[in-house]
Motif scaffolding. Structure first.
Motif, PDB file in Angstrom:
ATOM      1  N   ASP A 181       0.816  -1.211   0.000  1.00  0.00           N
ATOM      2  CA  ASP A 181       0.000   0.000   0.000  1.00  0.00           C
ATOM      3  C   ASP A 181       0.850   1.260   0.000  1.00  0.00           C
ATOM      4  O   ASP A 181       0.592   2.212  -0.750  1.00  0.00           O
ATOM      5  CB  ASP A 181      -0.941   0.001   1.209  1.00  0.00           C
ATOM      6  CG  ASP A 181      -2.040  -1.035   1.080  1.00  0.00           C
ATOM      7  OD1 ASP A 181      -2.329  -1.453  -0.055  1.00  0.00           O
ATOM      8  OD2 ASP A 181      -2.606  -1.438   2.124  1.00  0.00           O
ATOM      9  N   LEU A 184       2.588   1.685  -3.481  1.00  0.00           N
ATOM     10  CA  LEU A 184       1.700   2.153  -4.546  1.00  0.00           C
ATOM     11  C   LEU A 184       1.360   3.627  -4.371  1.00  0.00           C
ATOM     12  O   LEU A 184       1.328   4.390  -5.346  1.00  0.00           O
ATOM     13  CB  LEU A 184       0.423   1.310  -4.577  1.00  0.00           C
ATOM     14  CG  LEU A 184       0.622  -0.194  -4.835  1.00  0.00           C
ATOM     15  CD1 LEU A 184      -0.725  -0.904  -4.885  1.00  0.00           C
ATOM     16  CD2 LEU A 184       1.399  -0.426  -6.122  1.00  0.00           C
ATOM     17  N   ASP A 188       2.374   6.491  -7.080  1.00  0.00           N
ATOM     18  CA  ASP A 188       1.345   7.363  -7.655  1.00  0.00           C
ATOM     19  C   ASP A 188       1.669   8.834  -7.413  1.00  0.00           C
ATOM     20  O   ASP A 188       1.501   9.678  -8.300  1.00  0.00           O
ATOM     21  CB  ASP A 188      -0.023   7.039  -7.046  1.00  0.00           C
ATOM     22  CG  ASP A 188      -0.573   5.698  -7.505  1.00  0.00           C
ATOM     23  OD1 ASP A 188      -0.059   5.159  -8.508  1.00  0.00           O
ATOM     24  OD2 ASP A 188      -1.497   5.176  -6.853  1.00  0.00           O
ATOM     25  N   LEU A 204       9.408   1.203  -8.477  1.00  0.00           N
ATOM     26  CA  LEU A 204       8.703  -0.034  -8.810  1.00  0.00           C
ATOM     27  C   LEU A 204       9.687  -1.125  -9.226  1.00  0.00           C
ATOM     28  O   LEU A 204       9.492  -2.307  -8.906  1.00  0.00           O
ATOM     29  CB  LEU A 204       7.687   0.229  -9.918  1.00  0.00           C
ATOM     30  CG  LEU A 204       6.524   1.156  -9.528  1.00  0.00           C
ATOM     31  CD1 LEU A 204       5.675   1.491 -10.740  1.00  0.00           C
ATOM     32  CD2 LEU A 204       5.673   0.541  -8.429  1.00  0.00           C
ATOM     33  N   GLU A 216      -2.425  -4.775  -8.638  1.00  0.00           N
ATOM     34  CA  GLU A 216      -2.281  -3.328  -8.501  1.00  0.00           C
ATOM     35  C   GLU A 216      -0.843  -2.872  -8.780  1.00  0.00           C
ATOM     36  O   GLU A 216      -0.617  -1.747  -9.218  1.00  0.00           O
ATOM     37  CB  GLU A 216      -2.705  -2.876  -7.096  1.00  0.00           C
ATOM     38  CG  GLU A 216      -4.191  -3.002  -6.835  1.00  0.00           C
ATOM     39  CD  GLU A 216      -5.016  -2.159  -7.789  1.00  0.00           C
ATOM     40  OE1 GLU A 216      -4.699  -0.958  -7.943  1.00  0.00           O
ATOM     41  OE2 GLU A 216      -5.969  -2.694  -8.386  1.00  0.00           O
ATOM     42  N   PHE A 217       0.090  -3.770  -8.543  1.00  0.00           N
ATOM     43  CA  PHE A 217       1.494  -3.476  -8.867  1.00  0.00           C
ATOM     44  C   PHE A 217       1.732  -3.635 -10.368  1.00  0.00           C
ATOM     45  O   PHE A 217       2.395  -2.801 -10.995  1.00  0.00           O
ATOM     46  CB  PHE A 217       2.416  -4.414  -8.084  1.00  0.00           C
ATOM     47  CG  PHE A 217       3.875  -4.202  -8.397  1.00  0.00           C
ATOM     48  CD1 PHE A 217       4.622  -3.250  -7.718  1.00  0.00           C
ATOM     49  CD2 PHE A 217       4.506  -4.953  -9.389  1.00  0.00           C
ATOM     50  CE1 PHE A 217       5.963  -3.047  -8.010  1.00  0.00           C
ATOM     51  CE2 PHE A 217       5.836  -4.760  -9.692  1.00  0.00           C
ATOM     52  CZ  PHE A 217       6.570  -3.800  -9.000  1.00  0.00           C
ATOM     53  N   ARG A 220       0.452  -0.760 -12.608  1.00  0.00           N
ATOM     54  CA  ARG A 220       1.261   0.437 -12.371  1.00  0.00           C
ATOM     55  C   ARG A 220       2.652   0.299 -12.989  1.00  0.00           C
ATOM     56  O   ARG A 220       3.226   1.275 -13.474  1.00  0.00           O
ATOM     57  CB  ARG A 220       1.371   0.714 -10.872  1.00  0.00           C
ATOM     58  CG  ARG A 220       0.125   1.349 -10.272  1.00  0.00           C
ATOM     59  CD  ARG A 220       0.272   1.518  -8.771  1.00  0.00           C
ATOM     60  NE  ARG A 220      -0.820   2.301  -8.199  1.00  0.00           N
ATOM     61  CZ  ARG A 220      -2.001   1.791  -7.851  1.00  0.00           C
ATOM     62  NH1 ARG A 220      -2.244   0.497  -8.039  1.00  0.00           N
ATOM     63  NH2 ARG A 220      -2.936   2.571  -7.333  1.00  0.00           N
TER      64      ARG A 220
END
Length: 411
Positions: A181, A184, A188, A204, A216-217, A220
């Motif tokens: 969390d 990410l 962002d 990342l 979610e990874f 992105r």
């Protein structure tokens, strides 16, 4: 959340307008010589025929009709020969494309497998400088940048097309271990500023092994490769980032077919990849772009960036002439149709969801109203565009275009 795109994206995804124009020229001059041949022009090319043959024709007792028919036959024979040569050339190119990827393996085999060549793009240099001392002991056995593939998923550091760059010694070798969390949210936040997008990408990259199977990874990470495509100015680098990003996007939509973000970034990366493809593949990627953009809108109906992209798509397709659409459809399949009105509705939807979304959105609103001969509305959106600050390369390009439009409207 604001997003950026540029002309490269739309040029890659909007069916290849310029390519279709070239297609028309080829089709008229080669594929349909019987119906489109301009005989006076061909007949003026006397140096393409045997001069002795022409002299014989001048004295041919069968008269001008026979001479004319024989000349037509010669022309058609030469065109047929040209077509055969083109097909042979296409086949040779296909064989070469298949052979090139095996070249490095062959060379390494000839050298006894003692040399391992690894190439990295310059955008990886900052990250590599941080990690160089840690990785130095491991490189003797396996390069940390080798390609990995699991079910079509290529890892972030895969690169076989870039130039080699030196790696300098790093001062900071510490990589902060973040939970998903926090990672990410930080990624962002960083990419909101164009100057920090590379840092977001590197962040990342540092956590890809830990979170490579988290949806979610993954999307992105695909988005980050799209950002690197935008930041790069080198053609080979752009191709590298686009291909890896698209591969990540494929993994994302396969694992999470109901996730709108996965469809969004897969669509965008298909557009980027199409920049390096031929006309037919550009058209195919155009279909794919539209398909996944519509799916993304279905799952993310309140995301303004999606309507902006669809507006751009509709606007460009609406500018294709009827003959361009017809010709491309005849040769490659159905070409999507759209109108300026449809493009306008999408750009207005962007403004409804996010007033002042971008200079580019205002610019295209102005263009749509010009096409619809609604000058007052066009002037209104030009004025609104000027009021927004220039914070990205796309903004600067839009600003120049808005000035041109304003000058046109005032003339």
């Amino acid at each position: 959340m604001l997003h950026s795109t540029n002309k490269g994206l739309i040029l890659g995804i909007m069916v290849g307008t310029t390519g279709i124009s070239l297609l028309l020229l080829w089709y008229h001059k080669v594929r349909r010589p019987r119906t489109t041949m301009n005989l006076p022009k061909f007949l003026s090319l006397g140096n393409t025929f045997d001069s002795v043959t022409l002299q014989d024709e001048t004295h041919d007792s069968q008269g001008p009709t026979a001479i004319f028919q024989r000349r037509q036959l010669q022309i058609l024979e030469k065109l047929n020969e040209l077509l055969i040569n083109m097909e042979e050339l296409k086949e040779e190119i296909r064989v070469l494309k298949e052979a090139v990827p095996k070249l490095e393996e062959y060379i390494q085999g000839e050298l006894g497998g003692k040399i391992t060549v690894h190439k990295i793009s310059p955008q990886h240099r900052a990250r590599k400088r941080r990690l160089a001392p840690v990785q130095s002991s491991a490189t003797s056995n396996n390069s940390s940048e080798e390609a990995e593939s699991e079910g079509g998923y290529i890892t972030a550091n895969t690169d076989t097309e870039e130039q080699s760059f030196p790696v300098t010694k790093a001062l900071n070798t510490h990589v902060e271990d973040l939970n998903l969390d926090v990672l990410l949210q930080k990624a962002d936040r960083l990419r909101l500023e164009e100057s920090s997008k590379m840092e977001s990408f590197e962040l990342l990259c540092d956590h890809k092994d830990k979170y490579r199977d988290e949806i979610e990874f993954i999307w992105r990470f695909a988005r980050a490769y799209g950002d690197m495509y935008e930041l790069s100015t080198n053609t080979q680098e752009k191709k590298h980032y686009a291909n890896i990003g698209k591969t990540l996007g494929e993994k994302a939509i396969t694992r999470a077919p109901m996730n709108g973000h996965c469809h969004l970034w897969y669509a965008i990366l298909c557009g980027y990849v199409s920049e390096f493809e031929g006309l037919q593949n550009k058209i195919n990627y155009g279909h794919r772009f539209k398909e996944h953009l519509d799916k993304a809108i279905q799952f993310l109906p309140e995301e303004p960036f999606l309507y902006y992209l669809k507006g751009r798509y509709c606007y460009t397709v609406s500018k294709l002439s009827w003959i361009e659409k017809k010709m491309a459809a005849t040769l490659f399949g159905k070409i999507p149709s759209s109108t300026v009105e449809e493009a306008l509705q999408n750009f207005l939807k962007v403004e409804e969801l996010h007033p002042g979304f971008s200079k580019s959105n205002y610019m295209f609103l102005a263009k749509c109203y010009i096409d619809l001969e609604q000058t007052n509305d066009a002037v209104k959106f030009c004025d609104l565009a000027v009021l927004l600050p220039c914070v990205s390369r796309e903004d600067r390009e839009a600003q120049k275009e808005v000035k041109k439009i304003s000058t046109f409207l005032k003339s």
